[in-house]
Design an enzyme around this catalytic site. Structure first.
Site, PDB file in Angstrom:
ATOM      1  N   CYS A  12       0.795  -1.237   0.000  1.00  0.00           N
ATOM      2  CA  CYS A  12       0.000   0.000   0.000  1.00  0.00           C
ATOM      3  C   CYS A  12       0.831   1.292   0.000  1.00  0.00           C
ATOM      4  O   CYS A  12       0.260   2.376  -0.145  1.00  0.00           O
ATOM      5  CB  CYS A  12      -0.975   0.045   1.195  1.00  0.00           C
ATOM      6  N   ASP A  13       2.149   1.198   0.187  1.00  0.00           N
ATOM      7  CA  ASP A  13       2.980   2.411   0.196  1.00  0.00           C
ATOM      8  C   ASP A  13       4.342   2.099  -0.427  1.00  0.00           C
ATOM      9  O   ASP A  13       5.388   2.407   0.133  1.00  0.00           O
ATOM     10  CB  ASP A  13       3.143   2.912   1.631  1.00  0.00           C
ATOM     11  N   PHE A  14       4.280   1.506  -1.609  1.00  0.00           N
ATOM     12  CA  PHE A  14       5.488   0.984  -2.248  1.00  0.00           C
ATOM     13  C   PHE A  14       6.125   2.051  -3.126  1.00  0.00           C
ATOM     14  O   PHE A  14       5.539   2.483  -4.119  1.00  0.00           O
ATOM     15  CB  PHE A  14       5.122  -0.251  -3.074  1.00  0.00           C
TER      16      PHE A  14
END
Length: 211
Positions: free
Chosen positions: A49-51
């Site tokens: 989700c926060d790559f």
């Protein structure tokens, strides 16, 4: 605390300084390590989700910052948008759920960065225009759709308009010029008028008969 032991910091910082020195083989090895790490996360049925490159430590390439990681079965995983805008998948920006596929999109942006040394959308401001991923191709499609819609209105047959009175007809077809048109769409009234005329004609014929 972990960053203190990573002499090069994160991948983004390293690429800004050393990308031009890396061989193509070096870059492929970096991407291979990142892909393996992302695969391990996905095999656990998780979504990062926060790559982005700022969350990849170097060396070696290790994915970090799993604080926003979500299960693929978590129902509320799409309530908020996380991450760095250029790396966020378009469908997420449109309000859809984060999925492992959205992580893969982010990986694609990282791959672009590793291969070129440039952050994704480096030549675009990170504002609402970017959040809609309005590339030149998309803008051309929108312009074409607007043109086609306008053209269809210009060539549309006047019969397509469903007027309610004669004044509306004259304004819609001929602009501000009012035409004194008498149009009657009431078939029942037409039939009634025809019946009255037939009766009047029959009465006149009877009166002309010899008495």
């Amino acid at each position: 605390m972990v960053m203190e032991h990573m002499k090069e910091g994160n991948l983004q910082q390293y690429l800004q300084k050393n990308c031009q020195k890396l061989s193509f083989s070096d870059k492929l090895n970096q991407l291979n390590d990142i892909a393996k790490g992302l695969k391990d996360i996905h095999q656990q049925k998780l979504i990062h989700c926060d790559f982005h490159s700022g969350n990849i430590l170097y060396p070696p390439c290790s994915i970090a910052d799993l604080g926003l990681c979500r299960s693929t079965n978590e129902e509320n995983r799409g309530e908020k948008i996380f991450g760095v805008l250029p790396y966020v998948a378009p469908e997420v920006l449109q309000g859809k759920l984060y999925t492992q596929a959205s992580d893969i999109y982010s990986f694609g942006m990282v791959a672009y960065e590793v291969l070129t040394g440039l952050t994704p959308y480096h030549n675009s401001s990170h504002d609402t225009d970017l959040s809609g991923k309005s590339t030149e191709f998309i803008r051309q499609i929108q312009a074409a759709e607007e043109f086609n819609e306008k053209l269809s209105e210009e060539v549309r047959h006047p019969d397509y308009i469903k007027p309610t009175n004669t004044r509306q007809i004259s304004k819609q077809i001929y602009g501000t010029k009012d035409l004194d048109l008498e149009i009657n769409f009431d078939l029942d009234e037409l039939n009634l008028q025809e019946t009255i005329q037939e009766k009047s004609s029959a009465k006149a014929q009877i009166e002309q008969l010899p008495k």
